[in-house]
Design a protein around this motif. Sequence first.
Motif, PDB file in Angstrom:
ATOM      1  N   ARG A 191      11.933  85.882  16.423  1.00 47.44           N
ATOM      2  CA  ARG A 191      11.616  84.656  17.154  1.00 47.44           C
ATOM      3  C   ARG A 191      12.565  83.537  16.730  1.00 47.44           C
ATOM      4  O   ARG A 191      12.796  83.322  15.547  1.00 47.44           O
ATOM      5  CB  ARG A 191      10.169  84.249  16.900  1.00 47.44           C
ATOM      6  N   ILE A 192      13.124  82.826  17.694  1.00 46.10           N
ATOM      7  CA  ILE A 192      14.039  81.725  17.409  1.00 46.10           C
ATOM      8  C   ILE A 192      13.610  80.497  18.194  1.00 46.10           C
ATOM      9  O   ILE A 192      12.902  80.594  19.196  1.00 46.10           O
ATOM     10  CB  ILE A 192      15.499  82.089  17.773  1.00 46.10           C
ATOM     11  N   GLY A 193      14.040  79.335  17.750  1.00 41.90           N
ATOM     12  CA  GLY A 193      13.758  78.091  18.469  1.00 41.90           C
ATOM     13  C   GLY A 193      14.934  77.696  19.337  1.00 41.90           C
ATOM     14  O   GLY A 193      16.085  77.953  19.006  1.00 41.90           O
ATOM     15  N   LEU A 249       5.266  64.767  18.746  1.00 40.76           N
ATOM     16  CA  LEU A 249       5.878  63.918  19.763  1.00 40.76           C
ATOM     17  C   LEU A 249       6.147  64.672  21.058  1.00 40.76           C
ATOM     18  O   LEU A 249       6.408  64.051  22.089  1.00 40.76           O
ATOM     19  CB  LEU A 249       7.193  63.350  19.220  1.00 40.76           C
ATOM     20  N   SER A 250       6.079  65.979  21.021  1.00 38.85           N
ATOM     21  CA  SER A 250       6.345  66.756  22.236  1.00 38.85           C
ATOM     22  C   SER A 250       5.306  66.493  23.319  1.00 38.85           C
ATOM     23  O   SER A 250       5.616  66.537  24.508  1.00 38.85           O
ATOM     24  CB  SER A 250       6.383  68.254  21.902  1.00 38.85           C
ATOM     25  N   HIS A 251       4.058  66.218  22.921  1.00 40.40           N
ATOM     26  CA  HIS A 251       3.018  65.950  23.916  1.00 40.40           C
ATOM     27  C   HIS A 251       3.288  64.657  24.686  1.00 40.40           C
ATOM     28  O   HIS A 251       2.879  64.522  25.835  1.00 40.40           O
ATOM     29  CB  HIS A 251       1.647  65.872  23.242  1.00 40.40           C
ATOM     30  N   ALA A 252       3.961  63.708  24.032  1.00 32.63           N
ATOM     31  CA  ALA A 252       4.298  62.456  24.724  1.00 32.63           C
ATOM     32  C   ALA A 252       5.285  62.706  25.852  1.00 32.63           C
ATOM     33  O   ALA A 252       5.386  61.898  26.783  1.00 32.63           O
ATOM     34  CB  ALA A 252       4.879  61.452  23.737  1.00 32.63           C
ATOM     35  N   TRP A 253       6.008  63.803  25.779  1.00 35.69           N
ATOM     36  CA  TRP A 253       7.002  64.150  26.796  1.00 35.69           C
ATOM     37  C   TRP A 253       6.443  65.137  27.818  1.00 35.69           C
ATOM     38  O   TRP A 253       6.419  64.864  29.014  1.00 35.69           O
ATOM     39  CB  TRP A 253       8.246  64.720  26.116  1.00 35.69           C
ATOM     40  N   ARG A 283       8.262  70.058  18.844  1.00 34.44           N
ATOM     41  CA  ARG A 283       8.316  71.500  19.101  1.00 34.44           C
ATOM     42  C   ARG A 283       9.632  71.880  19.759  1.00 34.44           C
ATOM     43  O   ARG A 283      10.263  71.055  20.421  1.00 34.44           O
ATOM     44  CB  ARG A 283       7.183  71.918  20.050  1.00 34.44           C
ATOM     45  N   THR A 284      10.004  73.138  19.585  1.00 33.69           N
ATOM     46  CA  THR A 284      11.095  73.693  20.371  1.00 33.69           C
ATOM     47  C   THR A 284      10.542  74.830  21.219  1.00 33.69           C
ATOM     48  O   THR A 284       9.528  75.452  20.870  1.00 33.69           O
ATOM     49  CB  THR A 284      12.239  74.247  19.491  1.00 33.69           C
ATOM     50  N   LYS A 285      11.195  75.072  22.330  1.00 28.62           N
ATOM     51  CA  LYS A 285      10.846  76.234  23.140  1.00 28.62           C
ATOM     52  C   LYS A 285      11.150  77.482  22.321  1.00 28.62           C
ATOM     53  O   LYS A 285      12.105  77.529  21.563  1.00 28.62           O
ATOM     54  CB  LYS A 285      11.654  76.238  24.434  1.00 28.62           C
TER      55      LYS A 285
END
Length: 284
Positions: free
Chosen positions: A167-169, A92-96, A148-150
């Motif tokens: 690595r963290i989100g 769903l991140s691509h929709a944003w 996704r998270t940054k």
Amino acid sequence: MFQKATRKKAKLRLALIGPSGSGKTFSALELASGLGGKIALIDTERGSGDLYADRFVYDTLQLEPPFTPQKYIQAIKAAEDEGYSVVIIDSLSHAWAGEGGILDIHDNASKASRSGNGYMAWKDVTPQHERIINAILGASVHVIGTIRTKTAYEVVEDERGKKAPKRIGLAPIQRQGMEYEFTCVLDLAVDSHVASASKDRTGMFDGQHFVITERTGEQLLEWLEAGDEPAPKVDQFAEWRAQIKTAPSLEKLIEVWGQMDRDTREALEQDKNDRKDELFREAA
């Protein structure tokens, strides 16, 4: 009037949130397998959804850029029409934030306005984002969405006292608060793929840390099926079309037309024009 509240049987609305490498796609397929039935995966990750074809049985639809809201809505509707039981939207991140997504639409709307006011541009863009949410919430199938998270790094100390980057989100790559439209939101840790619930209306995962398996999907299905039978779903499009075709007056036709969203208006434009012509002839 008010009635006694009862929990109805429902379809799953679940979001899996985590940085790249946290196992969102694999976990979604595990969950979907536990829910049972035919699985459809809407893949915006350039074919990465096919990587698990040797582990699970599912069909994929490659969604290519631009990642417009309408493409997502059409894909969800196609999965419903083709008889799938579970739809995975990955992601769903691509929709944003993807090419042609909501942020691109907003940027173009801001540039096109005379004032260049980005805040005012949201007035036209927000309804497009809400149509994706409505398509998910109104779907007659289980829906699992990955977000996704940054990604960022922080230096942590291991059990031996040595320091190393981990690595963290961070914040989800979606509109703020969108994840709370879901029944359940599970956050995935990048290294261990361990899930924890940041929102859980089922009450099944509060305070737990676990690896998602097919059994997790089976447990969710048991909870979803434990309620009363829901009232028959109204086919809103068919209802709008019937009202357009039988509008007794031009005033009623205008009233009904004004209650529809833009997509419905586009689909029923010809029916509306035909009924308007009929009403003019009847009045002549």
